[in-house]
Write a protein that holds these residues in place. Structure first.
Motif, PDB file in Angstrom:
ATOM      1  N   UNK B 190      48.174  41.171  42.334  1.00 26.56           N
ATOM      2  CA  UNK B 190      48.410  40.274  41.187  1.00 26.56           C
ATOM      3  C   UNK B 190      49.443  39.210  41.527  1.00 26.56           C
ATOM      4  N   UNK B 191      50.484  39.642  42.246  1.00 19.10           N
ATOM      5  CA  UNK B 191      51.565  38.705  42.585  1.00 19.10           C
ATOM      6  C   UNK B 191      51.131  37.671  43.616  1.00 19.10           C
ATOM      7  N   UNK B 192      50.079  37.974  44.348  1.00 18.13           N
ATOM      8  CA  UNK B 192      49.657  37.114  45.449  1.00 18.13           C
ATOM      9  C   UNK B 192      48.869  35.894  44.986  1.00 18.13           C
ATOM     10  N   UNK B 193      48.288  36.002  43.795  1.00 17.48           N
ATOM     11  CA  UNK B 193      47.530  34.861  43.277  1.00 17.48           C
ATOM     12  C   UNK B 193      46.073  34.855  43.678  1.00 17.48           C
ATOM     13  N   UNK B 194      45.557  36.027  44.100  1.00 14.20           N
ATOM     14  CA  UNK B 194      44.133  36.105  44.425  1.00 14.20           C
ATOM     15  C   UNK B 194      43.362  36.533  43.183  1.00 14.20           C
ATOM     16  N   UNK B 195      42.022  36.567  43.291  1.00 14.88           N
ATOM     17  CA  UNK B 195      41.220  36.895  42.113  1.00 14.88           C
ATOM     18  C   UNK B 195      40.937  38.382  41.989  1.00 14.88           C
ATOM     19  N   UNK B 196      40.994  39.086  43.105  1.00 13.96           N
ATOM     20  CA  UNK B 196      40.696  40.513  43.037  1.00 13.96           C
ATOM     21  C   UNK B 196      41.076  41.228  44.310  1.00 13.96           C
ATOM     22  N   UNK B 197      41.132  42.552  44.226  1.00 11.64           N
ATOM     23  CA  UNK B 197      41.373  43.354  45.431  1.00 11.64           C
ATOM     24  C   UNK B 197      40.528  44.609  45.361  1.00 11.64           C
ATOM     25  N   UNK B 198      40.247  45.167  46.530  1.00 12.38           N
ATOM     26  CA  UNK B 198      39.417  46.370  46.567  1.00 12.38           C
ATOM     27  C   UNK B 198      39.967  47.344  47.592  1.00 12.38           C
ATOM     28  N   UNK B 199      39.952  48.611  47.219  1.00 13.34           N
ATOM     29  CA  UNK B 199      40.421  49.647  48.136  1.00 13.34           C
ATOM     30  C   UNK B 199      39.334  50.031  49.149  1.00 13.34           C
ATOM     31  N   UNK B 200      38.071  49.849  48.761  1.00 16.83           N
ATOM     32  CA  UNK B 200      36.990  50.156  49.701  1.00 16.83           C
ATOM     33  C   UNK B 200      36.041  48.961  49.792  1.00 16.83           C
ATOM     34  N   UNK B 201      35.284  48.926  50.878  1.00 12.20           N
ATOM     35  CA  UNK B 201      34.351  47.822  51.095  1.00 12.20           C
ATOM     36  C   UNK B 201      33.279  47.794  50.003  1.00 12.20           C
ATOM     37  N   UNK B 202      32.838  48.986  49.613  1.00  9.78           N
ATOM     38  CA  UNK B 202      31.791  49.057  48.589  1.00  9.78           C
ATOM     39  C   UNK B 202      32.261  48.485  47.250  1.00  9.78           C
ATOM     40  N   UNK B 203      33.492  48.845  46.866  1.00 10.01           N
ATOM     41  CA  UNK B 203      34.044  48.304  45.627  1.00 10.01           C
ATOM     42  C   UNK B 203      34.118  46.788  45.721  1.00 10.01           C
ATOM     43  N   UNK B 204      34.525  46.303  46.897  1.00  6.42           N
ATOM     44  CA  UNK B 204      34.644  44.863  47.112  1.00  6.42           C
ATOM     45  C   UNK B 204      33.318  44.151  46.905  1.00  6.42           C
ATOM     46  N   UNK B 205      32.250  44.738  47.444  1.00  7.74           N
ATOM     47  CA  UNK B 205      30.919  44.133  47.305  1.00  7.74           C
ATOM     48  C   UNK B 205      30.516  44.106  45.831  1.00  7.74           C
ATOM     49  N   UNK B 206      30.794  45.180  45.123  1.00 10.84           N
ATOM     50  CA  UNK B 206      30.470  45.240  43.692  1.00 10.84           C
ATOM     51  C   UNK B 206      31.178  44.133  42.919  1.00 10.84           C
ATOM     52  N   UNK B 207      32.461  43.958  43.223  1.00  8.33           N
ATOM     53  CA  UNK B 207      33.239  42.915  42.540  1.00  8.33           C
ATOM     54  C   UNK B 207      32.624  41.543  42.816  1.00  8.33           C
ATOM     55  N   UNK B 208      32.315  41.281  44.084  1.00  3.17           N
ATOM     56  CA  UNK B 208      31.744  39.967  44.455  1.00  3.17           C
ATOM     57  C   UNK B 208      30.407  39.742  43.750  1.00  3.17           C
ATOM     58  N   UNK B 209      29.595  40.794  43.732  1.00  2.00           N
ATOM     59  CA  UNK B 209      28.282  40.674  43.098  1.00  2.00           C
ATOM     60  C   UNK B 209      28.461  40.341  41.609  1.00  2.00           C
ATOM     61  N   UNK B 210      29.412  41.018  40.959  1.00  2.00           N
ATOM     62  CA  UNK B 210      29.640  40.784  39.531  1.00  2.00           C
ATOM     63  C   UNK B 210      30.133  39.351  39.282  1.00  2.00           C
ATOM     64  N   UNK B 211      30.997  38.875  40.175  1.00  2.00           N
ATOM     65  CA  UNK B 211      31.488  37.501  40.034  1.00  2.00           C
ATOM     66  C   UNK B 211      30.327  36.515  40.034  1.00  2.00           C
ATOM     67  N   UNK B 212      29.442  36.682  41.023  1.00  2.00           N
ATOM     68  CA  UNK B 212      28.327  35.737  41.171  1.00  2.00           C
ATOM     69  C   UNK B 212      27.372  35.861  39.997  1.00  2.00           C
ATOM     70  N   UNK B 213      27.037  37.111  39.642  1.00  2.00           N
ATOM     71  CA  UNK B 213      26.090  37.300  38.540  1.00  2.00           C
ATOM     72  C   UNK B 213      26.697  36.827  37.222  1.00  2.00           C
ATOM     73  N   UNK B 214      28.012  37.002  37.079  1.00  2.00           N
ATOM     74  CA  UNK B 214      28.715  36.528  35.884  1.00  2.00           C
ATOM     75  C   UNK B 214      28.641  35.023  35.749  1.00  2.00           C
ATOM     76  N   UNK B 215      28.761  34.346  36.878  1.00  2.00           N
ATOM     77  CA  UNK B 215      28.681  32.881  36.882  1.00  2.00           C
ATOM     78  C   UNK B 215      27.307  32.383  36.477  1.00  2.00           C
ATOM     79  N   UNK B 216      26.282  33.178  36.857  1.00  2.00           N
ATOM     80  CA  UNK B 216      24.912  32.725  36.600  1.00  2.00           C
ATOM     81  C   UNK B 216      24.463  32.998  35.174  1.00  2.00           C
ATOM     82  N   UNK B 217      25.082  34.055  34.563  1.00  2.00           N
ATOM     83  CA  UNK B 217      24.598  34.453  33.230  1.00  2.00           C
ATOM     84  C   UNK B 217      25.180  33.543  32.148  1.00  2.00           C
TER      85      UNK B 217
END
Lengths: 387, 217
Positions: B190-217
């Motif tokens: 949060x302090x770094x100014x990024x949009x998200x963080x993930x503890x595992x690669x799979x979680x990271x992919x899920x977050x990215x997918x949601x971002x993109x799908x969120x933008x499209x919907x």
């Protein structure tokens, strides 16, 4: 309790599983010291001091002093055995850099093993400020390299470093039990040191027979090393495994790690020597299996929020074993509040004493606040006085 | 010749079980009977999702993710002559790097593999990547996602440096930044100014997918 003279007995109490007079705190601060020295950011009071003087100022003990030193190693490093290659194995090294702390992106350390059956090559780079090394190219890239490595191993011998050992005994022998550093167990040796993780996984999948032959040969190396250790004043043999379940999954652990240790432990224990392994990754799924190895202790197991286990899970998984370290390195960084660090240390002491040598899991970060070492030391002193 | 559905099941099962010969044979059969190469890639992605779920449930481990990736590469090689220059970047583009001073590649590589099979075009910059090079790649590829990894606490400072540079170049709002690495905490992210963080690669992919799908919907 933090003076050097008391530490030998207290550390022996941990090995032997009996109550001593208190906990010894042995943070590894060399990495913090080296980076800040190279970057010119050491606190003013420590500028111009050797690292052992910084240890003295903080009132904590160093961990090991016998070794020959080397990138990233604590003090002079952990005492390893000297490797002697076969007569027809030529080791060629070229270092393209100048001052180690002023490396450039194009600076490399190239090492070649030239043998009658072929050559294998490794390329390494130093990290920023030159305090550690990493592989750009691993020795083992294909089956041909494996044949070269097998030749090197068959010809290899190990020697006891008498001079370095005597020096260490004179300097710290009354204070620190002698620990000798052994290589990683064979699978971890391949994954971390000579083949790389992904290639090791793929090679085990595609060329299981050849890989398992190599693993057997690497196991035999430890028999040679133990012969050299026979009759020496060693208290602990430490395997530098860098264990991490994302590399060594439970199925790999059961297939390659447990049998390796089970074969070796009776021989080591017959020498009246204790054993540890360095577990510095995620280990939640491996901890329930560790007792099957017969190891006496674990070094550097890293709890939450940096690792993936709670202190309670560590305690349960390591029943009957001792812990060295246990404070996640990140708790020494400025963005974590002191209350969190204090709470963690008090809980760790309560749960693990008397089977605890307190330390940082695993190195004090370069951007850590050094005064937090003194802060933890005060908590340790209070704890020891309360015993 | 087998029915399309049967072949698809065979491809999916072979991927989940790392059966190289079967997946290659079934893939070839599918395209030879006129199935679009992209449709076969979709089936493989479904297979990789099963592999990912098995990883999340603890049945599979990172080694199995790597082997599944290798199995898929073999099948994709069979498909290549039938791809006709198509790319599998239906979701968008991601630039991924391990930051300067850090050479840990395992988590980053797994993230790259999973992002690719999820449908992203991934530009993998490698390890020990200076902030300037990350910035150049964002300018060049105009990705929707920037994935940064660091394991060592000493290299975490690279994240805010990169964010600052993105802002300075007017690129911050064009890209979602996600960070990963064992030493990263929620507070730090949060302090770094990024949009998200993930503890595992799979979680990271899920977050990215949601971002993109969120933008499209």
């Amino acid at each position: 309790m933090t003076g050097m003279t008391e530490t030998f007995d207290e550390l022996m109490a941990v090995y032997e599983g009996r109550e001593g007079r208190g906990v010894v705190f042995q943070p590894r601060i060399k990495h913090w010291y080296d980076v800040n020295l190279a970057a010119g950011t050491l606190p003013k009071k420590y500028q111009g001091m050797y690292v052992d003087e910084v240890y003295q100022d903080l009132g904590v003990t160093p961990r090991e002093v016998w070794g020959p030193g080397g990138a990233g190693s604590e003090f002079a490093g952990y005492l390893p055995l000297q490797t002697k290659e076969g007569d027809d194995v030529e080791v060629w090294v070229k270092q393209t850099h100048g001052l180690f702390y002023e490396t450039e992106p194009h600076d490399y350390i190239i090492t070649e093993y030239r043998t009658p059956v072929g050559t294998m090559r490794q390329i390494q780079r130093r990290t920023e400020y030159g305090t550690s090394l990493y592989n750009v190219e691993y020795y083992l890239k294909d089956l041909k390299d494996i044949e070269v490595y097998k030749y090197v191993l068959r010809e290899r011998k190990y020697l006891w470093k008498r001079l370095r050992y005597s020096w260490g005994m004179k300097r710290y022998g009354d204070n620190l039990p002698l620990r000798v550093q052994l290589p990683r167990s064979p699978l971890m040796w391949l994954m971390v040191g000579t083949m790389g993780f992904q290639r090791t996984v793929i090679m085990l999948w595609r060329h299981r027979k050849e890989m398992e032959e190599l693993i057997r040969l690497l196991e035999e190396e430890f028999e040679k090393m133990l012969e050299v250790c026979q009759g020496k004043a060693i208290i602990e043999l430490s395997f530098g495994d860098n264990m991490h379940q994302d590399m060594c999954s439970p199925p790999y652990f059961k297939k390659y790690i447990i049998p390796f240790y089970q074969q070796l432990m009776p021989k080591i224990h017959a020498m009246e020597v204790y054993t540890t392994s360095h577990w510095d990754g995620f280990v939640k799924q491996l901890l329930p299996l560790v007792k099957e190895t017969g190891l006496d202790g674990l070094e550097c197991v890293t709890p939450l929020p940096q690792g993936d286990v709670t202190l309670e899970e560590m305690k349960e998984g390591m029943e009957g074993m001792f812990l060295r370290d246990g404070i996640p390195a990140v708790l020494f960084c400025p963005w974590i509040d002191l209350a969190t660090l204090e709470e963690h240390v008090r809980k760790l002491l309560k749960l693990f004493y008397p089977r605890l040598i307190l330390g940082v899991s695993d190195l004090l970060p370069a951007n850590a606040e050094i005064e937090r070492i003194r802060f933890v030391n005060k908590i340790v002193q209070e704890f020891n006085e309360s015993l | 010749m087998e029915k399309k559905e049967e072949l698809f099941k065979k491809i999916k099962d072979a991927l989940v079980n790392f059966d190289v010969e079967t997946i290659k044979k079934a893939t070839l059969e599918a395209v030879q009977m006129g199935v679009e190469a992209n449709e076969v890639v979709d089936v493989m992605s479904e297979g990789m999702e099963v592999v990912g779920k098995k990883y999340e449930s603890g049945e599979y481990f990172v080694s199995e993710l790597i082997i599944a990736g290798e199995t898929m590469k073999e099948a994709l090689a069979v498909l290549e002559p039938y791809m006709g220059g198509e790319t599998a970047n239906k979701l968008g583009t991601a630039v991924v790097a391990t930051v300067a001073g850090d050479i840990h590649n395992i988590g980053k590589d797994i993230f790259v593999t999973l992002m690719t099979t999820a449908g992203f075009k991934v530009i993998d910059l490698g390890v020990d990547v200076p902030a300037e090079r990350v910035l150049e790649a964002v300018k060049e590829h105009r990705p929707q996602i920037l994935g940064l990894s660091a394991l060592l606490t000493t290299n975490l400072e690279q994240f805010p440096i990169i964010v600052k540079k993105l802002k300075k170049e007017g690129l911050r709002d064009t890209v979602k930044v996600i960070i990963g690495g064992a030493t990263i905490t929620k507070e730090y992210a949060q302090a770094t100014g990024v949009d998200g963080y993930a503890k595992t690669a799979l979680t990271g992919v899920d977050i990215c997918r949601r971002w993109i799908q969120g933008n499209r919907s």
